[in-house]
Design a protein around this motif. Structure first.
Motif, mmCIF file in Angstrom:
data_model
loop_
_atom_site.group_PDB
_atom_site.id
_atom_site.type_symbol
_atom_site.label_atom_id
_atom_site.label_comp_id
_atom_site.label_asym_id
_atom_site.label_seq_id
_atom_site.Cartn_x
_atom_site.Cartn_y
_atom_site.Cartn_z
ATOM 1 N N LYS A 228 0.912 1.143 -9.758
ATOM 2 C CA LYS A 228 0.183 2.397 -10.307
ATOM 3 C C LYS A 228 -0.533 3.107 -8.937
ATOM 4 O O LYS A 228 -0.882 4.260 -9.331
ATOM 5 C CB LYS A 228 -0.735 2.214 -11.350
ATOM 6 C CG LYS A 228 -2.086 1.582 -10.992
ATOM 7 C CD LYS A 228 -3.023 1.746 -12.300
ATOM 8 C CE LYS A 228 -4.147 0.887 -12.026
ATOM 9 N NZ LYS A 228 -4.831 0.146 -12.967
ATOM 10 N N HIS A 229 -0.748 2.283 -7.874
ATOM 11 C CA HIS A 229 -1.287 2.618 -6.684
ATOM 12 C C HIS A 229 -0.533 3.215 -5.816
ATOM 13 O O HIS A 229 -0.645 3.259 -4.605
ATOM 14 C CB HIS A 229 -2.214 1.735 -5.970
ATOM 15 C CG HIS A 229 -3.485 1.427 -6.824
ATOM 16 N ND1 HIS A 229 -4.511 2.547 -7.074
ATOM 17 C CD2 HIS A 229 -3.850 0.451 -7.468
ATOM 18 C CE1 HIS A 229 -5.515 1.977 -7.860
ATOM 19 N NE2 HIS A 229 -5.111 0.532 -8.157
ATOM 20 N N ASN A 230 0.719 3.679 -6.226
ATOM 21 C CA ASN A 230 1.820 4.349 -5.367
ATOM 22 C C ASN A 230 2.253 3.177 -4.362
ATOM 23 O O ASN A 230 2.696 3.528 -3.393
ATOM 24 C CB ASN A 230 1.214 5.472 -4.754
ATOM 25 C CG ASN A 230 2.294 6.334 -4.297
ATOM 26 O OD1 ASN A 230 3.389 6.197 -4.829
ATOM 27 N ND2 ASN A 230 1.877 7.273 -3.518
ATOM 28 N N ALA A 231 1.941 1.831 -4.567
ATOM 29 C CA ALA A 231 2.704 0.904 -3.995
ATOM 30 C C ALA A 231 3.614 0.059 -4.285
ATOM 31 O O ALA A 231 4.106 0.292 -5.479
ATOM 32 C CB ALA A 231 1.173 0.134 -3.422
ATOM 33 N N GLY A 232 4.108 -1.029 -3.774
ATOM 34 C CA GLY A 232 5.109 -2.103 -4.291
ATOM 35 C C GLY A 232 6.345 -1.099 -4.462
ATOM 36 O O GLY A 232 6.727 -0.193 -3.697
ATOM 37 N N CYS A 233 7.084 -1.368 -5.812
ATOM 38 C CA CYS A 233 8.276 -0.749 -6.136
ATOM 39 C C CYS A 233 8.023 0.678 -6.386
ATOM 40 O O CYS A 233 8.992 1.405 -6.461
ATOM 41 C CB CYS A 233 8.988 -1.511 -7.240
ATOM 42 S SG CYS A 233 10.459 -1.279 -7.306
ATOM 43 N N SER A 234 6.770 1.233 -6.712
ATOM 44 C CA SER A 234 6.605 2.563 -7.081
ATOM 45 C C SER A 234 7.171 3.251 -5.893
ATOM 46 O O SER A 234 7.725 4.526 -6.067
ATOM 47 C CB SER A 234 4.939 2.841 -7.095
ATOM 48 O OG SER A 234 4.655 2.944 -8.452
ATOM 49 N N LEU A 235 7.016 3.067 -4.615
ATOM 50 C CA LEU A 235 7.516 3.698 -3.386
ATOM 51 C C LEU A 235 8.994 3.803 -3.635
ATOM 52 O O LEU A 235 9.413 5.057 -3.030
ATOM 53 C CB LEU A 235 7.310 2.757 -2.046
ATOM 54 C CG LEU A 235 5.794 2.748 -1.749
ATOM 55 C CD1 LEU A 235 5.690 1.645 -0.509
ATOM 56 C CD2 LEU A 235 5.538 4.213 -1.250
ATOM 57 N N MET A 236 9.773 3.122 -4.395
ATOM 58 C CA MET A 236 10.994 3.608 -4.518
ATOM 59 C C MET A 236 11.338 4.705 -5.287
ATOM 60 O O MET A 236 12.385 5.143 -5.312
ATOM 61 C CB MET A 236 11.754 2.259 -4.991
ATOM 62 C CG MET A 236 11.902 1.035 -4.182
ATOM 63 S SD MET A 236 13.157 -0.212 -4.566
ATOM 64 C CE MET A 236 14.584 0.528 -4.172
ATOM 65 N N ARG A 237 10.263 5.071 -5.997
ATOM 66 C CA ARG A 237 10.480 6.302 -6.860
ATOM 67 C C ARG A 237 10.362 7.691 -6.150
ATOM 68 O O ARG A 237 10.441 8.633 -6.411
ATOM 69 C CB ARG A 237 9.432 6.224 -8.058
ATOM 70 C CG ARG A 237 9.953 5.254 -9.036
ATOM 71 C CD ARG A 237 9.184 5.325 -10.124
ATOM 72 N NE ARG A 237 7.785 5.194 -10.192
ATOM 73 C CZ ARG A 237 7.137 5.144 -11.382
ATOM 74 N NH1 ARG A 237 7.743 5.323 -12.680
ATOM 75 N NH2 ARG A 237 5.980 4.799 -11.300
ATOM 76 N N GLU A 238 9.786 7.390 -4.787
ATOM 77 C CA GLU A 238 9.526 8.579 -4.016
ATOM 78 C C GLU A 238 10.051 8.102 -2.300
ATOM 79 O O GLU A 238 8.937 7.754 -1.493
ATOM 80 C CB GLU A 238 7.827 8.752 -3.679
ATOM 81 C CG GLU A 238 7.318 9.099 -4.912
ATOM 82 C CD GLU A 238 5.682 9.537 -4.662
ATOM 83 O OE1 GLU A 238 5.520 10.221 -4.051
ATOM 84 O OE2 GLU A 238 5.026 8.718 -5.497
ATOM 85 N N PRO A 239 11.203 8.307 -2.148
ATOM 86 C CA PRO A 239 12.047 7.899 -1.009
ATOM 87 C C PRO A 239 11.547 8.430 -0.131
ATOM 88 O O PRO A 239 11.204 7.822 1.081
ATOM 89 C CB PRO A 239 13.504 8.226 -1.235
ATOM 90 C CG PRO A 239 13.576 8.306 -2.976
ATOM 91 C CD PRO A 239 12.262 8.455 -3.333
ATOM 92 N N GLY B 46 0.976 -1.290 0.126
ATOM 93 C CA GLY B 46 0.020 -0.018 0.086
ATOM 94 C C GLY B 46 0.886 0.996 0.233
ATOM 95 O O GLY B 46 1.958 1.100 0.118
ATOM 96 N N GLY B 47 0.136 2.486 -0.341
ATOM 97 C CA GLY B 47 0.930 3.502 -0.233
ATOM 98 C C GLY B 47 0.647 4.766 0.799
ATOM 99 O O GLY B 47 1.321 5.705 0.684
ATOM 100 N N ASP B 48 -0.476 4.423 1.362
ATOM 101 C CA ASP B 48 -0.862 5.545 2.317
ATOM 102 C C ASP B 48 -0.284 5.234 3.909
ATOM 103 O O ASP B 48 -0.619 4.247 4.089
ATOM 104 C CB ASP B 48 -2.319 5.512 2.056
ATOM 105 C CG ASP B 48 -3.152 6.638 2.948
ATOM 106 O OD1 ASP B 48 -3.420 7.523 2.769
ATOM 107 O OD2 ASP B 48 -3.243 6.272 4.453
ATOM 108 N N PRO B 49 0.449 6.347 4.243
ATOM 109 C CA PRO B 49 0.959 6.091 5.402
ATOM 110 C C PRO B 49 -0.154 5.590 6.637
ATOM 111 O O PRO B 49 -0.012 4.761 7.495
ATOM 112 C CB PRO B 49 1.682 7.253 5.745
ATOM 113 C CG PRO B 49 1.600 7.830 4.498
ATOM 114 C CD PRO B 49 0.720 7.578 3.742
#
Ligand code: FMN
Length: 348
Positions: A108-119, A74-77
């Motif tokens: 695409k939901h800002n989760a998984g490896c996408s989080l590595m693009r926004e350290p 997930g991507g939401d803190p």
């Protein structure tokens, strides 16, 4: 080795694999020895927070699997922190954050490896989780998003500063997916620079490779190697203890599949109609209990088919086994195929 307060009896770990490392599989691998930690398939933080039954099923485990790490994505803190609390409430020993999944549906939901693009954002997620729970929070990431951004060394340090108790690196980028080979030099450089345990993952298909990688890291997560050979962790432990790796006979390999079928058949015992979606078209002519039995049978066959895609690699005539398993429609037929393939052949 130790992750936060959790002591592992072995540094060899079953890697999380969506669709593959269900509780039944993990239990069987654990029973064969050498396994210090199991990690569940990735579980949606959103689904956990909303209490969706199917999501909760992915997070289920049994006592004999302990210590257990439940991996969430997930991507939401806030939601990740709430999901971590649910995981803690379920009694898990560790909660792991997926920062490695390259699948677009997840990324695409800002989760998984996408989080590595926004350290920075990734660090906020880890910090929110670490503040929300007492169990160790760990992170599994890749080398980076692509070759232009191999930022695992920076992100791993940020994860440590944000409160992570351990970091796992799969030494490929998201763009690589599973092509090329895992960069263990990068994994080793991260391990050298952090004070928390760093674990490595990638391309260990022989027990000797696991032992070799241990010179760089505190522990090794084995993925596809365990699907091909569930004894690989036990064999690595044999080598670590100065013994020759145990030999596994064809009948032992066959028995593993039969045991897997039996455990799966007993899974979700209280479910009344939950297997319906494995039936197509809806056989409304069947009674509810027949529908459950038929759906369960279908589900088990699908699971064994998925495992056999990997498990049959390296056998003479492995493709024959795959073809036959893929065409079967009943559990009895499945058992017959396995018995014929594994029990009528003399062991090498
Ligand atoms: C079928 C499959 C499913 C996977 N699912 C996950 C997952 O849910 N979470 C995760 O962090 N990694 C997942 N991975 C990555 C593995 O955990 C591991 O890091 C990767 O496969 C490299 O290790 P290996 O070469 O030993 O397989 C998956 C890999 C495979 C092959």
């Amino acid at each position: 080795m130790r992750i936060g307060s959790v002591e592992l009896s072995s540094p060899f770990i079953i890697a999380p694999m969506a669709g593959m490392t269900d509780s039944a599989f993990r239990r069987l691998v654990k029973r064969h020895g050498g396994c210090g930690l199991v990690v569940t398939e990735m579980v949606s933080s959103e689904g956990l927070v909303r209490g969706i039954d199917r999501t909760l099923e992915y997070a289920e485990y049994t006592e004999e699997e302990r210590p257990v790490s439940i991996q969430i994505f997930g991507g939401d803190p806030e939601k990740m922190a709430a999901a971590a609390q649910i995981v803690e409430g379920m009694g898990a020993d560790i909660v792991d954050v997926n920062m490695g999944c390259p699948v677009p549906k997840i990324a695409k939901h800002n989760a998984g490896c996408s989080l590595m693009r926004e350290p920075q954002h990734a660090a906020t997620v880890i910090s929110a989780m670490a503040k929300a729970v007492r169990i160790p929070v760990t992170v599994k990431m890749r080398a980076g998003w692509n070759d232009r951004s191999r930022n695992a060394p920076d992100l791993a340090r940020m994860a440590q500063d944000a409160g992570a108790s351990a970091v796992t690196i799969h030494g490929r980028t998201a763009e690589q997916s599973y092509s090329g080979s895992a960069d263990w030099d990068l994994v080793a450089s991260v391990a050298e620079s952090l004070s928390i345990p760093v674990l490595g993952s990638g391309d260990c298909v022989e027990p000797e490779q696991i032992i070799d990688r241990m010179q760089y890291v505190g522990g090794v997560l084995v993925g596809r190697g365990v699907l091909r050979n569930p004894w690989i962790l036990a064999q690595a432990m044999d080598i670590a203890n100065g013994r020759a790796p145990r030999e596994v006979t064809m009948s032992e390999r066959g028995q593993f599949l039969l045991d897997y079928i039996d455990l799966l058949l007993n899974e979700r015992g209280n479910e009344t109609d939950g297997f319906r979606h494995f039936l197509s078209p809806e056989p409304w002519a069947l009674s509810p209990s027949e529908r459950v039995a038929r759906g369960r049978e279908r589900w088990v066959i699908n699971k064994v088919r998925a495992l056999c895609t990997w498990y049959s690699k390296g056998f003479d005539c492995g493709s024959h086994l795959r073809i036959r398993v893929n065409s079967t429609t009943t559990i009895q037929e499945l058992r017959d195929i396995i018995e014929e393939f594994f029990f009528s052949v003399p062991s090498p």
